[in-house]
Design an enzyme around this catalytic site. Sequence first.
Site, PDB file in Angstrom:
ATOM      1  N   SER A   1       1.179  -1.616   7.610  1.00 23.28           N
ATOM      2  CA  SER A   1       0.088  -1.955   8.541  1.00 23.28           C
ATOM      3  C   SER A   1       0.012  -3.465   8.703  1.00 23.28           C
ATOM      4  CB  SER A   1      -1.258  -1.460   7.997  1.00 23.28           C
ATOM      5  OG  SER A   1      -1.233  -0.075   7.870  1.00 23.28           O
TER       6      SER A   1
ATOM      7  N   GLU B   1      -3.374  -8.136   8.128  1.00 19.87           N
ATOM      8  CA  GLU B   1      -3.328  -7.739   6.714  1.00 19.87           C
ATOM      9  C   GLU B   1      -2.126  -8.409   6.042  1.00 19.87           C
ATOM     10  OE1 GLU B   1      -3.761  -3.446   5.821  1.00 19.87           O
ATOM     11  OE2 GLU B   1      -2.141  -3.724   4.381  1.00 19.87           O
TER      12      GLU B   1
ATOM     13  N   ARG C   1      -9.129  -4.645   1.224  1.00 21.67           N
ATOM     14  CA  ARG C   1      -7.873  -5.419   1.372  1.00 21.67           C
ATOM     15  C   ARG C   1      -8.099  -6.903   1.073  1.00 21.67           C
ATOM     16  NH1 ARG C   1      -7.101  -1.090   1.303  1.00 21.67           N
ATOM     17  NH2 ARG C   1      -5.939   0.292   2.694  1.00 21.67           N
TER      18      ARG C   1
HETATM   19  C1  LIG Z   1       6.108   0.913   4.618  1.00 20.14           C
HETATM   20  C2  LIG Z   1       4.937   0.194   3.999  1.00 20.14           C
HETATM   21  C3  LIG Z   1       3.782   0.898   3.691  1.00 20.14           C
HETATM   22  C4  LIG Z   1       2.682   0.251   3.110  1.00 20.14           C
HETATM   23  N1  LIG Z   1       1.577   0.980   2.814  1.00 20.14           N
HETATM   24  C5  LIG Z   1       0.504   0.370   2.248  1.00 20.14           C
HETATM   25  C6  LIG Z   1      -0.672   1.127   1.930  1.00 20.14           C
HETATM   26  O1  LIG Z   1      -0.723   2.348   2.112  1.00 20.14           O
HETATM   27  N2  LIG Z   1      -1.721   0.466   1.401  1.00 20.14           N
HETATM   28  C7  LIG Z   1      -1.702  -0.869   1.151  1.00 20.14           C
HETATM   29  O2  LIG Z   1      -2.693  -1.414   0.655  1.00 20.14           O
HETATM   30  N3  LIG Z   1      -0.580  -1.617   1.426  1.00 20.14           N
HETATM   31  C8  LIG Z   1       0.502  -1.024   1.967  1.00 20.14           C
HETATM   32  N4  LIG Z   1       1.626  -1.760   2.264  1.00 20.14           N
HETATM   33  C9  LIG Z   1       1.625  -3.200   1.989  1.00 20.14           C
HETATM   34  C10 LIG Z   1       2.301  -3.589   0.646  1.00 20.14           C
HETATM   35  O3  LIG Z   1       3.086  -2.546   0.167  1.00 20.14           O
HETATM   36  C11 LIG Z   1       1.264  -3.975  -0.411  1.00 20.14           C
HETATM   37  O4  LIG Z   1       0.439  -5.010   0.046  1.00 20.14           O
HETATM   38  C12 LIG Z   1       1.925  -4.408  -1.725  1.00 20.14           C
HETATM   39  O5  LIG Z   1       0.938  -4.540  -2.716  1.00 20.14           O
HETATM   40  C13 LIG Z   1       2.706  -5.713  -1.584  1.00 20.14           C
HETATM   41  O6  LIG Z   1       3.438  -5.888  -2.776  1.00 20.14           O
HETATM   42  P1  LIG Z   1       4.648  -6.898  -2.866  1.00 20.14           P
HETATM   43  O7  LIG Z   1       5.017  -7.009  -4.294  1.00 20.14           O
HETATM   44  O8  LIG Z   1       5.711  -6.505  -1.936  1.00 20.14           O
HETATM   45  O9  LIG Z   1       3.935  -8.247  -2.399  1.00 20.14           O
HETATM   46  P2  LIG Z   1       4.568  -9.479  -1.552  1.00 20.14           P
HETATM   47  O10 LIG Z   1       4.790  -9.037  -0.151  1.00 20.14           O
HETATM   48  O11 LIG Z   1       5.734 -10.013  -2.298  1.00 20.14           O
HETATM   49  O12 LIG Z   1       3.369 -10.485  -1.626  1.00 20.14           O
HETATM   50  C14 LIG Z   1       2.161 -10.196  -0.955  1.00 20.14           C
HETATM   51  C15 LIG Z   1       1.120 -11.282  -1.309  1.00 20.14           C
HETATM   52  O13 LIG Z   1       0.803 -11.206  -2.687  1.00 20.14           O
HETATM   53  C16 LIG Z   1       1.098 -12.420  -3.368  1.00 20.14           C
HETATM   54  N5  LIG Z   1       1.631 -12.060  -4.690  1.00 20.14           N
HETATM   55  C17 LIG Z   1       2.656 -11.227  -4.961  1.00 20.14           C
HETATM   56  N6  LIG Z   1       2.831 -11.124  -6.284  1.00 20.14           N
HETATM   57  C18 LIG Z   1       1.912 -11.919  -6.861  1.00 20.14           C
HETATM   58  C19 LIG Z   1       1.592 -12.254  -8.204  1.00 20.14           C
HETATM   59  N7  LIG Z   1       2.247 -11.728  -9.233  1.00 20.14           N
HETATM   60  N8  LIG Z   1       0.579 -13.148  -8.430  1.00 20.14           N
HETATM   61  C20 LIG Z   1      -0.105 -13.702  -7.391  1.00 20.14           C
HETATM   62  N9  LIG Z   1       0.156 -13.414  -6.099  1.00 20.14           N
HETATM   63  C21 LIG Z   1       1.143 -12.524  -5.838  1.00 20.14           C
HETATM   64  C22 LIG Z   1       2.119 -13.121  -2.493  1.00 20.14           C
HETATM   65  O14 LIG Z   1       2.082 -14.534  -2.701  1.00 20.14           O
HETATM   66  C23 LIG Z   1       1.667 -12.714  -1.109  1.00 20.14           C
HETATM   67  O15 LIG Z   1       0.596 -13.524  -0.690  1.00 20.14           O
HETATM   68  C24 LIG Z   1       2.745  -1.132   2.835  1.00 20.14           C
HETATM   69  C25 LIG Z   1       3.925  -1.840   3.130  1.00 20.14           C
HETATM   70  C26 LIG Z   1       5.012  -1.182   3.698  1.00 20.14           C
HETATM   71  C27 LIG Z   1       6.267  -1.957   3.982  1.00 20.14           C
END
Ligand SMILES: Cc1cc2nc3c(=O)[nH]c(=O)nc-3n(C[C@H](O)[C@H](O)[C@H](O)COP(=O)(O)OP(=O)(O)OC[C@H]3O[C@@H](n4cnc5c(N)ncnc54)[C@H](O)[C@@H]3O)c2cc1C
Length: 362
Positions: A259, A357, A185
């Site tokens: 998480s 996380e 992570r």
């Molecule tokens: C129901 C649920 C289940 C989940 N299950 C998992 C799982 O099984 N495994 C897991 O690893 N995660 C899980 N997650 C967490 C999440 O889905 C991941 O971390 C996902 O990759 C976040 O993507 P996002 O586009 O929503 O990022 P955001 O929430 O928009 O951003 C997260 C971080 O990434 C940065 N970021 C986003 N896009 C970019 C970019 N293009 N360039 C640079 N930085 C960037 C942001 O600045 C921020 O710091 C879960 C979340 C939920 C709500």
Amino acid sequence: MAALTFYICYIGARPINRSWMQPQEHILLKDFTTFRIGGPARYFVAVKNTEELREAIQFAHSKQLPIFVLGGGSNVLISDKGFPGLVIKIEIKGIEYKEREGEDVEVIVGAGENWDDAVGHIVSRGLSGLENLSLIPGSVGAAPVQNIGAYGAEVKDTISWVEVFNTETYTLEQCSKEQCQFDYRDSIFKKPEGKKYVITRVGFKLSKKPNVNITYKDISNYISEHKVEDLSIQKIRDIVIEIRTKKLPNLKEYGTAGSFFKNPVVLKEQYDELVKKYSGLPGFTGASHGDVKIPAAWILDTLCNFKGYRDGDAGVYKNQALVLVNFGSATAEDISSLSEKMIACVKEKTSITLEKEVQIIF
Ligand SMILES: Cc1cc2nc3c(=O)[nH]c(=O)nc-3n(C[C@H](O)[C@H](O)[C@H](O)COP(=O)(O)OP(=O)(O)OC[C@H]3O[C@@H](n4cnc5c(N)ncnc54)[C@H](O)[C@@H]3O)c2cc1C
């Protein structure tokens, strides 16, 4: 990191894109996060290509504003006060397939593609490597940020490079897998030295050979219970979707970021001491340097009784103690103080300090 000359020239030579939209002001961020929490962004803009991204960064720099890059908002807890700078939502799309040697295919995906849509597309083409990561919310660009993982797979195992826009030099660069410094992570993009990069595209190395990974207990149990014989990658995707749908909160019903904490990784000696005190404490070796990874959910549930706990509209999901939930009108402060309560309990019982996380934007 290697500069991508072709793209640098392209960006420099092109006139200002007419489609560039001036950032909007005072946009409520709760509408862009799965927690449904977050106050207003002073400025907000969605960018569809690297030229618009460049314009957005220039705008922020000209006004000396901090920048926050947003994907699908599924891994953030944003303050109710909002963000005092420019929020850039990445909507760079596109998916490209390139045949490589033997069974390998290079798949290049825009950072703004929805992660699960991209996985579905790739699996339907018969390419293996990402199926265990099905149904994770969010964007492709955020996947390398925390090296998303689930069901025995981590995205780092399939990434060959990450294309980034360097906000200091205004150039596009390619980050090799090694340069991304992937860990559990974690990656360079979470560290201070990686904060200058905005991810624009991700290159994956996938295979036409159906290399199914059924090592994870939930998947292998499902296969034996349901007597599954067809072990295609599409079947693995379907199984993962079915398991996740039963286990995790429905985003239409609850606000959550999944998480909230990482699983702690401790020294073997510390784990052995803890097991003497709490028999049944699970631990998985194979973490780096022979350390032991302990499921934080077990501690939060068994030792701290947090599963299903509720404090007003902030609570813990009834089926999974790692998942914090906004039941309606919880504030960022409510979620944050609940998380501190959970951290304190784990510390008291085990001396372990849980690490968050979810990215906290306060
Ligand atoms: C129901 C649920 C289940 C989940 N299950 C998992 C799982 O099984 N495994 C897991 O690893 N995660 C899980 N997650 C967490 C999440 O889905 C991941 O971390 C996902 O990759 C976040 O993507 P996002 O586009 O929503 O990022 P955001 O929430 O928009 O951003 C997260 C971080 O990434 C940065 N970021 C986003 N896009 C970019 C970019 N293009 N360039 C640079 N930085 C960037 C942001 O600045 C921020 O710091 C879960 C979340 C939920 C709500």
